[in-house]
Design a protein around this motif. Structure first.
Motif, PDB file in Angstrom:
ATOM      1  N   LYS A  25      -2.063   6.379 -11.919  1.00 46.55           N
ATOM      2  CA  LYS A  25      -2.859   6.061 -10.717  1.00 46.55           C
ATOM      3  C   LYS A  25      -2.387   6.917  -9.537  1.00 46.55           C
ATOM      4  CE  LYS A  25      -4.236   1.346 -11.802  1.00 46.55           C
ATOM      5  NZ  LYS A  25      -4.052  -0.064 -11.444  1.00 46.55           N
ATOM      6  N   ARG A  75       2.024   0.027  -7.074  1.00 48.85           N
ATOM      7  CA  ARG A  75       1.725   1.085  -6.091  1.00 48.85           C
ATOM      8  C   ARG A  75       2.980   1.374  -5.234  1.00 48.85           C
ATOM      9  NH1 ARG A  75      -2.909   4.286  -4.308  1.00 48.85           N
ATOM     10  NH2 ARG A  75      -1.944   5.540  -2.719  1.00 48.85           N
ATOM     11  N   SER A 112      -3.472  12.124  -3.745  1.00 50.20           N
ATOM     12  CA  SER A 112      -4.871  11.825  -3.453  1.00 50.20           C
ATOM     13  C   SER A 112      -5.116  11.535  -1.981  1.00 50.20           C
ATOM     14  CB  SER A 112      -5.306  10.611  -4.265  1.00 50.20           C
ATOM     15  OG  SER A 112      -6.594  10.252  -3.884  1.00 50.20           O
ATOM     16  N   ALA A 122      -8.609  -5.238   4.393  1.00 49.67           N
ATOM     17  CA  ALA A 122      -9.727  -5.997   3.815  1.00 49.67           C
ATOM     18  C   ALA A 122      -9.260  -7.353   3.288  1.00 49.67           C
ATOM     19  CB  ALA A 122     -10.358  -5.182   2.686  1.00 49.67           C
ATOM     20  N   SER A 123      -8.105  -7.366   2.637  1.00 49.89           N
ATOM     21  CA  SER A 123      -7.662  -8.612   1.986  1.00 49.89           C
ATOM     22  C   SER A 123      -6.461  -9.254   2.673  1.00 49.89           C
ATOM     23  CB  SER A 123      -7.278  -8.300   0.533  1.00 49.89           C
ATOM     24  OG  SER A 123      -6.156  -7.423   0.533  1.00 49.89           O
ATOM     25  N   THR A 144      -8.253  10.740  -1.128  1.00 51.62           N
ATOM     26  CA  THR A 144      -9.507   9.986  -1.141  1.00 51.62           C
ATOM     27  C   THR A 144      -9.297   8.551  -1.608  1.00 51.62           C
ATOM     28  OG1 THR A 144      -9.854  10.880  -3.339  1.00 51.62           O
ATOM     29  CG2 THR A 144     -11.012  11.971  -1.541  1.00 51.62           C
ATOM     30  N   ASP A 145      -8.154   8.274  -2.169  1.00 53.64           N
ATOM     31  CA  ASP A 145      -7.905   6.946  -2.715  1.00 53.64           C
ATOM     32  C   ASP A 145      -7.825   5.916  -1.586  1.00 53.64           C
ATOM     33  OD1 ASP A 145      -4.678   6.063  -2.732  1.00 53.64           O
ATOM     34  OD2 ASP A 145      -5.982   4.867  -4.000  1.00 53.64           O
ATOM     35  N   GLU A 146      -8.204   4.663  -1.913  1.00 53.93           N
ATOM     36  CA  GLU A 146      -8.343   3.612  -0.879  1.00 53.93           C
ATOM     37  C   GLU A 146      -7.064   3.363  -0.074  1.00 53.93           C
ATOM     38  OE1 GLU A 146      -8.082   0.582  -4.609  1.00 53.93           O
ATOM     39  OE2 GLU A 146      -8.591  -0.351  -2.685  1.00 53.93           O
ATOM     40  N   TYR A 147      -5.897   3.577  -0.707  1.00 54.59           N
ATOM     41  CA  TYR A 147      -4.647   3.244  -0.018  1.00 54.59           C
ATOM     42  C   TYR A 147      -4.007   4.437   0.694  1.00 54.59           C
ATOM     43  CZ  TYR A 147      -4.586  -1.200  -2.545  1.00 54.59           C
ATOM     44  OH  TYR A 147      -4.884  -2.437  -3.026  1.00 54.59           O
ATOM     45  N   TRP A 148      -4.524   5.649   0.483  1.00 53.28           N
ATOM     46  CA  TRP A 148      -3.824   6.839   0.978  1.00 53.28           C
ATOM     47  C   TRP A 148      -3.525   6.748   2.474  1.00 53.28           C
ATOM     48  CZ3 TRP A 148      -4.564  10.735   4.556  1.00 53.28           C
ATOM     49  CH2 TRP A 148      -3.629  11.780   4.477  1.00 53.28           C
ATOM     50  N   ARG A 149      -4.604   6.458   3.269  1.00 52.97           N
ATOM     51  CA  ARG A 149      -4.446   6.431   4.722  1.00 52.97           C
ATOM     52  C   ARG A 149      -3.462   5.334   5.152  1.00 52.97           C
ATOM     53  NH1 ARG A 149      -7.470   9.007   8.433  1.00 52.97           N
ATOM     54  NH2 ARG A 149      -8.984   9.578   6.859  1.00 52.97           N
ATOM     55  N   ASP A 206      -3.294  -4.526   3.313  1.00 51.38           N
ATOM     56  CA  ASP A 206      -4.656  -4.059   3.111  1.00 51.38           C
ATOM     57  C   ASP A 206      -5.543  -4.793   4.133  1.00 51.38           C
ATOM     58  OD1 ASP A 206      -7.249  -3.664   2.281  1.00 51.38           O
ATOM     59  OD2 ASP A 206      -6.774  -3.814   0.146  1.00 51.38           O
TER      60      ASP A 206
END
Ligand code: HEM
Length: 272
Positions: free
Chosen positions: A13, A179, A19, A170-171, A21-26, A168
């Motif tokens: 992963k 990760r 990456s 969002a959650s 572009t992956d959701e957690y990168w930033r 995160d």
């Protein structure tokens, strides 16, 4: 890149290194950046001194014996990243010959020298996969240790603490453990050979140019960081000294240029 993904995560992963572009990168990028502020790097300087003191003691005790300097500087690098970044002492610099006894060091070395092409039917590829697994276990065991310490207090400015504080949006949930362990592995793989070889090359290049060596020594002597007749016991270096060592820093940067060129040049040879 595929190799790096596999080294750091069993299912390959993504992570901050691989990456954008992956959701957690930033989140990870922003989350860990404060760990690298000058203020926090300054806080870790005591560990740098302590690890280097271990090396100095070994060098003093083995006066006259042949020392593999690159092995030594790689060990220093591993220990500094472990202590400053993760509050974990791998003890790689306590004994420069600790082979299998120092699994973390072995795994870093092995992981870095795997053939880039995983399809090749070479014994080293099979061995490399075992080494990757062992490296990932070292990272996940380290995470278990870190989490056992409990919620990191505000004063904890290690990379580990910053990774644990990420939520995160969002959650509201922390990063998944796999990760965090992969991201921890990034800092070891990213900092290990780069910094270790740079130090070894700098020492080699400086010693190969006596006129440069003389100027480096003079700069250190002017700050009372070298033994002299007047001051046989030099004082301990401080973080603030680094900004005053302009010639020495430039000599390291110039050597670094050769080191990087050499590393890229030799990669196909290492992988053959
Ligand atoms: C002489 C030492 C080092 C060199 C030459 C070096 C070189 C590099 C290079 C060329 C990149 C890629 C930058 C890009 O994609 O634009 C990079 C990224 C990175 N390095 Fe280093 N590095 C060194 C030391 C370290 C250390 C000590 C650490 C951590 C303890 C580290 C962690 C990272 C990380 C996490 C990234 C990814 C950053 C991101 O994508 O946002 N590096 N490094």
């Amino acid at each position: 890149m595929v190799m790096l993904l596999q080294l750091l995560h069993a299912e390959g992963k993504p992570n901050i290194f691989t990456s954008h572009t992956d959701e957690y990168w930033r989140l990870v990028r922003k989350g860990v950046a404060p760990a690298f502020s000058p203020k926090n790097i300054r806080k870790g300087f005591g560990h740098v001194l302590q690890v280097n003191q271990q090396l100095i003691s070994i060098l003093e005790d083995s006066a006259g014996a042949e020392i593999d300097l690159d092995n030594a500087t790689l060990r220093v690098t591993l220990d500094v990243i472990g202590r400053v970044g993760f509050g974990k002492d791998f003890g790689a610099t306590r004994d420069l010959n600790s082979g299998k006894a120092n699994l973390a060091f072995d795994m870093m070395e092995a992981g870095m020298h795997l053939p880039a092409n995983h399809e090749l039917p070479l014994p080293s590829v099979k061995q490399g996969e075992e080494d990757f697994k062992a490296f990932r276990k070292i990272m996940s065991d380290m995470l278990v240790d870190i989490k056992r310490r409990g919620e990191p207090p505000e004063t904890d400015t290690t990379i580990a603490a910053h990774l644990l504080r990420i939520r995160d949006p969002a959650s509201g949930q922390p990063l998944p453990d796999d990760r965090i362990a992969a991201e921890a592995g990034v800092f070891f793989t990213g900092g290990f050979e780069t910094t270790g070889h740079t130090i070894a090359w700098a020492l080699f290049m400086i010693s190969a140019h006596p006129e440069v060596e003389a100027k480096v020594l003079a700069e250190l002597q002017a700050l009372h960081l070298m033994p002299s007749a007047a001051q046989p016991q030099p004082r301990l270096m401080t973080y603030d000294d680094l900004a005053k060592l302009t010639y020495t820093c430039n000599a390291i940067k110039a050597s670094h240029y050769f080191c990087i060129r050499f590393m890229f040049f030799c990669t196909p040879l290492n992988n053959a």
